[in-house]
Design a protein around this motif. Structure first.
Motif, mmCIF file in Angstrom:
data_model
loop_
_atom_site.group_PDB
_atom_site.id
_atom_site.type_symbol
_atom_site.label_atom_id
_atom_site.label_comp_id
_atom_site.label_asym_id
_atom_site.label_seq_id
_atom_site.Cartn_x
_atom_site.Cartn_y
_atom_site.Cartn_z
ATOM 1 N N CYS A 1 0.836 -1.212 0.000
ATOM 2 C CA CYS A 1 0.000 0.000 0.000
ATOM 3 C C CYS A 1 0.871 1.263 0.000
ATOM 4 C CB CYS A 1 -1.017 0.002 1.139
ATOM 5 S SG CYS A 1 -0.363 0.005 2.793
ATOM 6 N N CYS A 2 2.075 1.195 0.584
ATOM 7 C CA CYS A 2 3.005 2.334 0.514
ATOM 8 C C CYS A 2 3.482 2.560 -0.917
ATOM 9 C CB CYS A 2 4.226 2.102 1.406
ATOM 10 S SG CYS A 2 3.962 2.453 3.143
ATOM 11 N N LEU A 3 3.743 1.477 -1.621
ATOM 12 C CA LEU A 3 4.223 1.602 -3.000
ATOM 13 C C LEU A 3 3.112 2.082 -3.930
ATOM 14 C CD1 LEU A 3 6.433 -1.605 -3.183
ATOM 15 C CD2 LEU A 3 7.118 0.741 -2.636
ATOM 16 N N ASN A 4 1.869 1.860 -3.539
ATOM 17 C CA ASN A 4 0.720 2.352 -4.289
ATOM 18 C C ASN A 4 0.486 3.841 -4.070
ATOM 19 O OD1 ASN A 4 -1.195 0.843 -5.969
ATOM 20 N ND2 ASN A 4 -1.180 -0.638 -4.288
ATOM 21 N N ARG A 5 0.820 4.331 -2.886
ATOM 22 C CA ARG A 5 0.452 5.691 -2.477
ATOM 23 C C ARG A 5 0.884 6.786 -3.456
ATOM 24 N NH1 ARG A 5 -3.506 6.181 -0.071
ATOM 25 N NH2 ARG A 5 -3.083 5.833 2.104
ATOM 26 N N PRO A 6 2.079 6.747 -4.029
ATOM 27 C CA PRO A 6 2.441 7.826 -4.965
ATOM 28 C C PRO A 6 1.541 7.891 -6.203
ATOM 29 C CG PRO A 6 4.403 6.688 -4.225
ATOM 30 C CD PRO A 6 3.222 5.881 -3.736
ATOM 31 N N PHE A 7 0.781 6.852 -6.467
ATOM 32 C CA PHE A 7 -0.057 6.794 -7.656
ATOM 33 C C PHE A 7 -1.543 6.948 -7.327
ATOM 34 C CE2 PHE A 7 3.683 3.979 -8.040
ATOM 35 C CZ PHE A 7 4.450 4.844 -8.808
ATOM 36 N N ASP A 8 -1.859 7.224 -6.054
ATOM 37 C CA ASP A 8 -3.238 7.455 -5.629
ATOM 38 C C ASP A 8 -3.641 8.900 -5.911
ATOM 39 O OD1 ASP A 8 -3.513 4.850 -4.671
ATOM 40 O OD2 ASP A 8 -2.980 5.375 -2.609
ATOM 41 N N ASP A 9 -4.935 9.187 -5.787
ATOM 42 C CA ASP A 9 -5.483 10.527 -5.987
ATOM 43 C C ASP A 9 -4.863 11.490 -4.967
ATOM 44 O OD1 ASP A 9 -7.008 12.813 -6.278
ATOM 45 O OD2 ASP A 9 -8.902 11.871 -5.689
ATOM 46 N N GLN A 10 -4.133 12.462 -5.437
ATOM 47 C CA GLN A 10 -3.389 13.367 -4.565
ATOM 48 C C GLN A 10 -4.198 14.578 -4.098
ATOM 49 O OE1 GLN A 10 -0.102 12.490 -3.567
ATOM 50 N NE2 GLN A 10 -0.818 10.596 -4.523
ATOM 51 N N THR A 11 -5.503 14.604 -4.370
ATOM 52 C CA THR A 11 -6.307 15.747 -3.948
ATOM 53 C C THR A 11 -6.617 15.710 -2.453
ATOM 54 O OG1 THR A 11 -8.379 14.638 -4.549
ATOM 55 C CG2 THR A 11 -7.343 16.063 -6.228
ATOM 56 N N GLN A 12 -6.504 14.546 -1.838
ATOM 57 C CA GLN A 12 -6.739 14.447 -0.398
ATOM 58 C C GLN A 12 -5.442 14.769 0.339
ATOM 59 O OE1 GLN A 12 -8.782 10.852 0.885
ATOM 60 N NE2 GLN A 12 -9.566 10.576 -1.194
ATOM 61 N N PRO A 13 -5.479 15.672 1.309
ATOM 62 C CA PRO A 13 -4.250 16.077 2.006
ATOM 63 C C PRO A 13 -3.479 14.921 2.641
ATOM 64 C CG PRO A 13 -6.024 17.598 2.516
ATOM 65 C CD PRO A 13 -6.634 16.469 1.730
ATOM 66 N N ARG A 14 -4.176 14.000 3.269
ATOM 67 C CA ARG A 14 -3.480 12.882 3.913
ATOM 68 C C ARG A 14 -2.698 12.063 2.887
ATOM 69 N NH1 ARG A 14 -5.611 7.589 7.324
ATOM 70 N NH2 ARG A 14 -3.700 6.433 6.955
ATOM 71 N N ILE A 15 -3.322 11.768 1.779
ATOM 72 C CA ILE A 15 -2.671 10.961 0.746
ATOM 73 C C ILE A 15 -1.457 11.701 0.196
ATOM 74 C CG2 ILE A 15 -2.952 10.030 -1.600
ATOM 75 C CD1 ILE A 15 -5.838 9.267 -0.738
ATOM 76 N N ARG A 16 -1.604 12.994 -0.045
ATOM 77 C CA ARG A 16 -0.489 13.786 -0.560
ATOM 78 C C ARG A 16 0.674 13.819 0.436
ATOM 79 N NH1 ARG A 16 -3.058 17.975 -1.182
ATOM 80 N NH2 ARG A 16 -2.278 19.213 0.538
ATOM 81 N N LEU A 17 0.392 13.996 1.717
ATOM 82 C CA LEU A 17 1.446 14.041 2.737
ATOM 83 C C LEU A 17 2.137 12.680 2.889
ATOM 84 C CD1 LEU A 17 -0.303 16.260 5.417
ATOM 85 C CD2 LEU A 17 1.677 16.886 4.000
ATOM 86 N N GLU A 18 1.347 11.605 2.850
ATOM 87 C CA GLU A 18 1.940 10.267 2.927
ATOM 88 C C GLU A 18 2.820 10.000 1.709
ATOM 89 O OE1 GLU A 18 -1.389 7.981 5.676
ATOM 90 O OE2 GLU A 18 -1.551 7.838 3.495
ATOM 91 N N LYS A 19 2.349 10.428 0.539
ATOM 92 C CA LYS A 19 3.159 10.275 -0.676
ATOM 93 C C LYS A 19 4.489 11.009 -0.529
ATOM 94 C CE LYS A 19 3.784 12.844 -4.126
ATOM 95 N NZ LYS A 19 3.678 13.832 -5.157
ATOM 96 N N GLU A 20 4.440 12.229 -0.024
ATOM 97 C CA GLU A 20 5.664 13.013 0.156
ATOM 98 C C GLU A 20 6.623 12.323 1.128
ATOM 99 O OE1 GLU A 20 4.368 16.971 1.187
ATOM 100 O OE2 GLU A 20 3.444 17.264 -0.781
ATOM 101 N N ALA A 21 6.087 11.735 2.192
ATOM 102 C CA ALA A 21 6.929 11.005 3.153
ATOM 103 C C ALA A 21 7.565 9.786 2.492
ATOM 104 C CB ALA A 21 6.102 10.590 4.371
ATOM 105 N N ILE A 22 6.808 9.092 1.662
ATOM 106 C CA ILE A 22 7.330 7.906 0.978
ATOM 107 C C ILE A 22 8.396 8.308 -0.034
ATOM 108 C CG2 ILE A 22 6.714 6.048 -0.631
ATOM 109 C CD1 ILE A 22 3.941 6.033 0.948
#
Length: 144
Positions: free
Chosen positions: A8-29
């Protein structure tokens, strides 16, 4: 330090980045992957990660995640010991793939297991002492 990303971490950079949590998790990854590229961290992947990624129905997403695996420092293969440990973790309430990933991370000597799966984090924290590796969200981990 050795890290283990679940899928799920490797998926995160390719998820919808409009949600703040997803965008922040992507940046951390992405930041963590930059540390891997700089050889400040070691990324242990596994044959289970590869197998789970290959089940991804979206071919573009599957290709991108498989491409990320080239950055991994090493890969852990499933053994009888890790399969046995995985069964123990399933009995504690973990889903089969989650249990296998945890068992492989433990077996490979990872220092931290990173996931964006809240249920997995809560269960691992509740079973502290029975799970032999710390489990954290990458955003929480990078802040610490």
């Amino acid at each position: 330090m050795k890290i283990y990303f679940d899928v799920c971490c490797l998926n995160r950079p390719f998820d919808d980045q409009t949600q703040p949590r997803i965008r922040l998790e992507k940046e951390a990854i992405v930041s963590t992957l930059a540390q891997v590229a700089a050889k400040d961290l070691q990324w242990l992947s596994s044959s289970a990660v590869t197998a789970e990624i290959k089940q991804t129905s979206d071919p573009v997403r599957r290709y991108r995640m498989l491409s990320l695996l080239s950055m991994a420092t090493g890969s852990i293969n499933v053994t009888n010991e890790s399969e046995g440990r995985s069964r123990e973790l399933v009995e504690l309430g973990f889903k089969p793939f989650d249990a296998l990933h945890l068992a492989l991370a433990e077996h490979g000597g990872a220092d931290i297991f990173l996931t964006v799966d809240d249920r997995l984090i809560r269960l691992a924290n509740r079973l502290e002492g029975k799970v032999r590796i710390p489990v954290s969200n990458p955003l929480t981990w990078i802040r610490e």
